[in-house]
Scaffold this motif. Structure first.
Motif, PDB file in Angstrom:
ATOM      1  N   THR A 125       0.810  -1.223   0.000  1.00 43.99           N
ATOM      2  CA  THR A 125       0.000   0.000   0.000  1.00 43.99           C
ATOM      3  C   THR A 125       0.840   1.269   0.000  1.00 43.99           C
ATOM      4  O   THR A 125       0.294   2.375  -0.093  1.00 43.99           O
ATOM      5  N   THR A 127       3.022   1.832  -2.379  1.00 44.72           N
ATOM      6  CA  THR A 127       3.420   2.062  -3.770  1.00 44.72           C
ATOM      7  C   THR A 127       2.178   2.294  -4.636  1.00 44.72           C
ATOM      8  O   THR A 127       1.089   1.800  -4.326  1.00 44.72           O
ATOM      9  N   PRO A 128       2.331   3.056  -5.730  1.00 40.71           N
ATOM     10  CA  PRO A 128       1.191   3.261  -6.635  1.00 40.71           C
ATOM     11  C   PRO A 128       0.755   1.947  -7.291  1.00 40.71           C
ATOM     12  O   PRO A 128       1.584   1.116  -7.656  1.00 40.71           O
ATOM     13  N   CYS A 129      -0.552   1.773  -7.448  1.00 44.22           N
ATOM     14  CA  CYS A 129      -1.104   0.587  -8.115  1.00 44.22           C
ATOM     15  C   CYS A 129      -2.486   0.927  -8.637  1.00 44.22           C
ATOM     16  O   CYS A 129      -3.399   1.208  -7.864  1.00 44.22           O
ATOM     17  N   ASN A 130      -2.630   0.884  -9.952  1.00 46.66           N
ATOM     18  CA  ASN A 130      -3.919   1.204 -10.567  1.00 46.66           C
ATOM     19  C   ASN A 130      -5.011   0.200 -10.217  1.00 46.66           C
ATOM     20  O   ASN A 130      -6.192   0.541 -10.220  1.00 46.66           O
ATOM     21  N   GLU A 133      -5.679   1.386  -6.516  1.00 44.71           N
ATOM     22  CA  GLU A 133      -6.117   2.789  -6.464  1.00 44.71           C
ATOM     23  C   GLU A 133      -6.091   3.350  -7.888  1.00 44.71           C
ATOM     24  O   GLU A 133      -5.051   3.819  -8.354  1.00 44.71           O
ATOM     25  N   SER A 136      -3.482   5.940  -9.987  1.00 45.91           N
ATOM     26  CA  SER A 136      -2.256   6.214  -9.238  1.00 45.91           C
ATOM     27  C   SER A 136      -0.994   5.801  -9.995  1.00 45.91           C
ATOM     28  O   SER A 136       0.101   6.273  -9.702  1.00 45.91           O
ATOM     29  N   GLY A 137      -1.137   4.891 -10.990  1.00 38.86           N
ATOM     30  CA  GLY A 137       0.019   4.432 -11.753  1.00 38.86           C
ATOM     31  C   GLY A 137       0.293   2.960 -11.513  1.00 38.86           C
ATOM     32  O   GLY A 137      -0.235   2.356 -10.575  1.00 38.86           O
ATOM     33  N   SER A 139       3.323   0.535 -10.681  1.00 38.35           N
ATOM     34  CA  SER A 139       4.722   0.438 -10.255  1.00 38.35           C
ATOM     35  C   SER A 139       5.438  -0.741 -10.881  1.00 38.35           C
ATOM     36  O   SER A 139       6.672  -0.752 -10.983  1.00 38.35           O
ATOM     37  N   HIS A 156      -1.645   0.470 -18.106  1.00 41.62           N
ATOM     38  CA  HIS A 156      -2.155   0.697 -16.763  1.00 41.62           C
ATOM     39  C   HIS A 156      -1.921  -0.474 -15.817  1.00 41.62           C
ATOM     40  O   HIS A 156      -2.019  -0.300 -14.595  1.00 41.62           O
ATOM     41  N   HIS A 201      -8.754  -2.162 -12.078  1.00 43.52           N
ATOM     42  CA  HIS A 201      -9.311  -2.444 -10.752  1.00 43.52           C
ATOM     43  C   HIS A 201     -10.547  -3.334 -10.837  1.00 43.52           C
ATOM     44  O   HIS A 201     -11.009  -3.859  -9.822  1.00 43.52           O
TER      45      HIS A 201
END
Length: 331
Positions: A125, A127-130, A133, A136-137, A139, A156, A201
């Motif tokens: 949590t 790090t960015p993760c589409n 979230e 967010s990007g 990673s 994505h 997501h």
């Protein structure tokens, strides 16, 4: 883990009503994936609907001459069921290649299809993760991606679906029966999971209010020529780098029909009926198997650490086809 409310239900209609009437509600059965994600704040449902007391555990023949798996049948009960072992050994082998005995005793067939990716960044949590979230990007694309997807990816997300069972179901052409506030519907297994696109997501085409009630297997189980190969870093409790489910119908040395599904390489089990057709009516030779493998991997893309998976998948497919043809022991 964050606070949540909890309801136990005894029928499908009440389960759907509970999920529809509560904000951010989720069904829970075995909980082998959901509870892990709740503990690390990746998933934070405000209300859980316990469906384990609904009568959806039966495994029985269906009207089409195939088999119906109740959504709440455990993975262990399914893998060791006499009709599954004799008529759909591909499915039995795939289930037993996944997780551990303890987890298979808890995990349900419906839940297995709904488990989420094991991408490191999805679980982290910080790090960015589409997928976790949106917006967010990703990673993983420029990060450590050894275990991640080489097919069907997008800018994505390059996450993979972790299920072994789903790969076998894809090869068998199963159908998923669901119920929601708008009634019943049937989703072909090849349409059940989604590719990431710009909405990674969203894992499946299941609506938020819908519950899986059963999974239908067709009459044809490819019990004479099949195999499930799972290539992984260790022999137990590891997710696939590449897995291959094969079902063949043979007429002498000629392939009458071929079913091929890959796992560990995409956001969903990867099956290409148009590529399978390349084997129809053809002699079962390594050269022909290689052509099909190349067709399956057309457009495959590595992201650095996982570049090796393209060649690994090609070789695994050829080996699996040869193994199904000769019916050597699956590994």
């Amino acid at each position: 883990m964050r606070p949540f409310t909890f309801t136990r239900v005894k029928d499908v209609a009440t389960a759907v009503q509970e999920v529809t009437g509560q904000q951010n509600a989720k069904f829970i059965a075995g909980g082998t994936n959901l509870l892990d994600l709740m503990k690390i704040d990746v998933m934070t449902p405000q209300h859980l609907v316990d469906i384990t007391h609904i009568a959806l555990k039966t495994i029985e023949e269906n009207k089409e001459g195939g088999l119906r798996l109740g959504a709440l049948a455990t993975n262990a009960a399914t893998a060791y069921h006499a009709l599954v072992e004799t008529r759909y050994p591909l499915l039995s082998h795939a289930i037993l290649a996944g997780a551990t005995g303890q987890l298979r005793n808890m995990a349900t067939d419906g839940g297995n299809l709904l488990q989420r990716t094991r991408c490191y960044y999805f679980y982290d949590t910080d790090t960015p993760c589409n997928k976790r979230e949106p917006g967010s990007g990703c990673s993983a694309i420029k990060g450590y991606n050894r275990d991640l997807a080489i097919l069907g990816t997008s800018e994505h997300c390059i996450a993979t679906h972790p299920s072994d069972m789903a790969v076998a179901l894809a090869a068998l052409d199963a159908k998923v029966n669901v119920t929601g506030k708008d009634g019943d519907r049937v989703i072909p297994i090849l349409e059940f999971h989604r590719l990431p696109g710009d909405k990674p997501h969203i894992d499946t085409n299941l609506k938020e209010d819908e519950i899986i009630t059963s999974i239908d297997l067709p009459a044809k189980g490819f019990a004479d020529h099949y195999t499930y190969i799972k290539l992984r870093d260790r022999a137990s409790y590891a997710f696939a780098l590449v897995s291959v489910a094969i079902g063949l119908e043979m007429e002498g040395n000629t392939v009458k029909e071929a079913r091929i599904a890959l796992g560990g390489v995409a956001h969903k089990p990867w099956r290409l009926p148009q590529a399978e057709a390349l084997l129809q009516g053809k002699e079962a030779t390594k050269a022909n198997f290689t052509k099909v493998a190349e067709a399956y991997l057309e457009g495959a893309k590595g992201y650095g650490d996982n570049d090796f998976k393209i060649e690994l998948a090609r070789r695994a497919m050829v080996r699996a086809l040869e193994q199904a043809l000769s019916m050597e022991a699956a590994s």
